[in-house]
Design a protein around this motif. Structure first.
Motif, mmCIF file in Angstrom:
data_model
loop_
_atom_site.group_PDB
_atom_site.id
_atom_site.type_symbol
_atom_site.label_atom_id
_atom_site.label_comp_id
_atom_site.label_asym_id
_atom_site.label_seq_id
_atom_site.Cartn_x
_atom_site.Cartn_y
_atom_site.Cartn_z
ATOM 1 N N GLY A 22 0.794 -1.228 0.000
ATOM 2 C CA GLY A 22 0.000 0.000 0.000
ATOM 3 C C GLY A 22 0.823 1.274 0.000
ATOM 4 O O GLY A 22 0.276 2.371 0.122
ATOM 5 N N GLU A 23 2.144 1.160 -0.138
ATOM 6 C CA GLU A 23 3.031 2.330 -0.106
ATOM 7 C C GLU A 23 3.668 2.533 -1.486
ATOM 8 O O GLU A 23 4.791 2.112 -1.734
ATOM 9 N N ALA A 24 2.961 3.194 -2.350
ATOM 10 C CA ALA A 24 3.418 3.396 -3.726
ATOM 11 C C ALA A 24 4.566 4.404 -3.802
ATOM 12 O O ALA A 24 4.657 5.332 -3.001
ATOM 13 N N ILE A 25 5.424 4.195 -4.802
ATOM 14 C CA ILE A 25 6.446 5.193 -5.146
ATOM 15 C C ILE A 25 5.703 6.390 -5.744
ATOM 16 O O ILE A 25 4.831 6.207 -6.593
ATOM 17 N N VAL A 26 6.053 7.599 -5.315
ATOM 18 C CA VAL A 26 5.317 8.778 -5.766
ATOM 19 C C VAL A 26 6.147 9.737 -6.618
ATOM 20 O O VAL A 26 5.687 10.809 -6.953
ATOM 21 N N GLY A 27 7.353 9.349 -6.969
ATOM 22 C CA GLY A 27 8.163 10.203 -7.836
ATOM 23 C C GLY A 27 9.379 10.752 -7.137
ATOM 24 O O GLY A 27 9.833 10.237 -6.123
ATOM 25 N N VAL A 28 9.890 11.842 -7.705
ATOM 26 C CA VAL A 28 11.135 12.448 -7.239
ATOM 27 C C VAL A 28 10.857 13.859 -6.756
ATOM 28 O O VAL A 28 10.086 14.598 -7.372
ATOM 29 N N GLY A 29 11.502 14.212 -5.661
ATOM 30 C CA GLY A 29 11.371 15.570 -5.141
ATOM 31 C C GLY A 29 12.365 15.791 -4.026
ATOM 32 O O GLY A 29 13.054 14.863 -3.591
ATOM 33 N N GLY A 36 17.184 17.847 1.818
ATOM 34 C CA GLY A 36 16.483 18.532 0.738
ATOM 35 C C GLY A 36 16.943 18.193 -0.665
ATOM 36 O O GLY A 36 16.418 18.731 -1.638
ATOM 37 N N ARG A 37 17.915 17.287 -0.799
ATOM 38 C CA ARG A 37 18.331 16.874 -2.140
ATOM 39 C C ARG A 37 17.221 16.067 -2.793
ATOM 40 O O ARG A 37 16.330 15.538 -2.131
ATOM 41 N N LEU A 38 17.296 15.956 -4.118
ATOM 42 C CA LEU A 38 16.304 15.172 -4.846
ATOM 43 C C LEU A 38 16.443 13.694 -4.490
ATOM 44 O O LEU A 38 17.552 13.148 -4.465
ATOM 45 N N ALA A 39 15.306 13.077 -4.216
ATOM 46 C CA ALA A 39 15.298 11.664 -3.859
ATOM 47 C C ALA A 39 13.966 11.053 -4.282
ATOM 48 O O ALA A 39 12.983 11.763 -4.486
ATOM 49 N N ILE A 40 13.971 9.736 -4.400
ATOM 50 C CA ILE A 40 12.736 9.028 -4.721
ATOM 51 C C ILE A 40 11.827 9.072 -3.490
ATOM 52 O O ILE A 40 12.261 8.775 -2.375
ATOM 53 N N GLY A 41 10.571 9.445 -3.712
ATOM 54 C CA GLY A 41 9.601 9.518 -2.630
ATOM 55 C C GLY A 41 8.676 8.320 -2.645
ATOM 56 O O GLY A 41 8.485 7.664 -3.670
ATOM 57 N N GLN A 42 8.106 8.039 -1.498
ATOM 58 C CA GLN A 42 7.202 6.904 -1.368
ATOM 59 C C GLN A 42 6.178 7.224 -0.289
ATOM 60 O O GLN A 42 6.514 7.817 0.741
ATOM 61 N N ILE A 43 4.934 6.841 -0.533
ATOM 62 C CA ILE A 43 3.882 7.012 0.469
ATOM 63 C C ILE A 43 4.299 6.286 1.742
ATOM 64 O O ILE A 43 4.861 5.200 1.684
ATOM 65 N N GLN A 44 4.038 6.913 2.885
ATOM 66 C CA GLN A 44 4.362 6.283 4.171
ATOM 67 C C GLN A 44 3.073 5.842 4.850
ATOM 68 O O GLN A 44 2.325 6.661 5.361
ATOM 69 N N ASP A 45 2.836 4.536 4.802
ATOM 70 C CA ASP A 45 1.658 3.952 5.433
ATOM 71 C C ASP A 45 1.972 2.497 5.795
ATOM 72 O O ASP A 45 1.333 1.561 5.319
ATOM 73 N N ALA A 46 3.002 2.326 6.648
ATOM 74 C CA ALA A 46 3.421 0.988 7.051
ATOM 75 C C ALA A 46 2.250 0.234 7.665
ATOM 76 O O ALA A 46 1.510 0.779 8.474
ATOM 77 N N GLY A 47 2.078 -0.994 7.236
ATOM 78 C CA GLY A 47 0.983 -1.828 7.708
ATOM 79 C C GLY A 47 -0.184 -1.884 6.741
ATOM 80 O O GLY A 47 -1.131 -2.632 6.942
ATOM 81 N N CYS A 48 -0.102 -1.108 5.655
ATOM 82 C CA CYS A 48 -1.173 -1.094 4.660
ATOM 83 C C CYS A 48 -0.849 -2.107 3.554
ATOM 84 O O CYS A 48 0.152 -1.978 2.856
ATOM 85 N N GLY A 49 -1.685 -3.122 3.446
ATOM 86 C CA GLY A 49 -1.464 -4.152 2.433
ATOM 87 C C GLY A 49 -0.635 -5.291 2.986
ATOM 88 O O GLY A 49 -0.778 -5.692 4.135
ATOM 89 N N LYS A 50 0.284 -5.777 2.150
ATOM 90 C CA LYS A 50 1.132 -6.897 2.540
ATOM 91 C C LYS A 50 2.590 -6.433 2.608
ATOM 92 O O LYS A 50 3.022 -5.614 1.787
ATOM 93 N N PRO A 51 3.367 -6.967 3.552
ATOM 94 C CA PRO A 51 4.771 -6.585 3.632
ATOM 95 C C PRO A 51 5.547 -7.117 2.430
ATOM 96 O O PRO A 51 5.282 -8.216 1.950
ATOM 97 N N GLN A 52 6.467 -6.304 1.933
ATOM 98 C CA GLN A 52 7.359 -6.710 0.845
ATOM 99 C C GLN A 52 8.743 -6.887 1.465
ATOM 100 O O GLN A 52 9.573 -5.981 1.409
ATOM 101 N N TYR A 53 8.947 -8.041 2.057
ATOM 102 C CA TYR A 53 10.157 -8.280 2.851
ATOM 103 C C TYR A 53 11.445 -8.034 2.088
ATOM 104 O O TYR A 53 12.439 -7.663 2.671
ATOM 105 N N SER A 54 11.442 -8.210 0.803
ATOM 106 C CA SER A 54 12.672 -8.034 0.022
ATOM 107 C C SER A 54 12.887 -6.589 -0.432
ATOM 108 O O SER A 54 13.848 -6.313 -1.132
ATOM 109 N N LYS A 55 11.990 -5.680 -0.039
ATOM 110 C CA LYS A 55 12.100 -4.287 -0.476
ATOM 111 C C LYS A 55 12.067 -3.344 0.716
ATOM 112 O O LYS A 55 11.114 -3.340 1.488
ATOM 113 N N ASN A 56 13.102 -2.521 0.837
ATOM 114 C CA ASN A 56 13.097 -1.471 1.848
ATOM 115 C C ASN A 56 12.251 -0.305 1.367
ATOM 116 O O ASN A 56 12.237 0.013 0.181
ATOM 117 N N HIS A 57 11.572 0.350 2.290
ATOM 118 C CA HIS A 57 10.843 1.580 1.987
ATOM 119 C C HIS A 57 11.885 2.656 1.724
ATOM 120 O O HIS A 57 12.843 2.811 2.482
#
Length: 193
Positions: A22-29, A36-57
């Motif tokens: 449930g934590e989609a990648i939302v782009g760069v900002g 404040g450097r440019l970085a990949i952003g991601q929704i923060q909603d730990a516990g939403c959906g299923k854990p993706q153990y092989s992927k760090n947020h």
């Protein structure tokens, strides 16, 4: 599809740093996790959906490194209670040859503890993860070691398309290298240009 809340407890059943479906990648900002450097952003909603153990947020991984937060429980680690499970001892020159931007103040023969993108854990969290994680239990690479008091943080950049004729530096994750001997504390956070 609407994701449901998991019954699994973040920081106990599932590592805090783990990404969820449930934590989609939302782009760069600009991201505060990297000054404040440019970085990949991601929704923060730990516990939403299923854990993706092989992927760090993306954001939690960077925060775990810059704030020395335990990737298992998400709480700060104290200088006397920082441990690694899968880091490897490697010469700075070897990392440089792989394209990792180690600070020039660190000579090539200096042995570093390359933790990759995994921040140190509390000892209690190391023990818990080794007890419950089948991947760690099966890995021949697990070697629990105390994390050094001094470290260097290296931004790992993602390949981007050219914008207005140039390629902007965009940070994905942060790599962490513990210095096995004191070099210069100003290299603890190597995010500046």
């Amino acid at each position: 599809m609407v994701e449901t809340r998991s019954a699994l407890k973040v920081g106990h059943d599932v590592p805090w740093v783990t990404s969820w479906t449930g934590e989609a990648i939302v782009g760069v900002g600009p991201c505060p996790s990297v000054r404040g450097r440019l970085a990949i952003g991601q929704i923060q909603d730990a516990g939403c959906g299923k854990p993706q153990y092989s992927k760090n947020h993306m954001v939690r991984q960077r925060l775990s490194v810059v704030r020395m937060l335990c990737p298992m429980c998400g709480e700060p680690t104290a200088p006397g209670d920082r441990w690694t499970e899968v880091a490897k001892l490697v010469a700075a020159g070897v990392l440089r040859s792989r394209g990792i931007a180690i600070a020039t103040a660190i000579d090539g023969d200096t042995v570093l503890l390359d933790a990759g993108s995994i921040a140190p854990l509390h000892r209690r969290c190391v023990d818990r993860s080794l007890l419950h994680c089948p991947h760690l239990r099966a890995s021949p690479d697990v070697r629990v070691m105390k994390f050094p008091e001094t470290w260097s943080v290296i931004p790992l950049l993602v390949d981007t398309d050219a914008v207005d004729g140039h390629r902007p530096d965009v940070i994905g994750f942060l790599q962490l290298c513990g210095l096995t001997r004191t070099v210069d504390r100003r290299w603890r956070l190597n995010l500046g240009r």
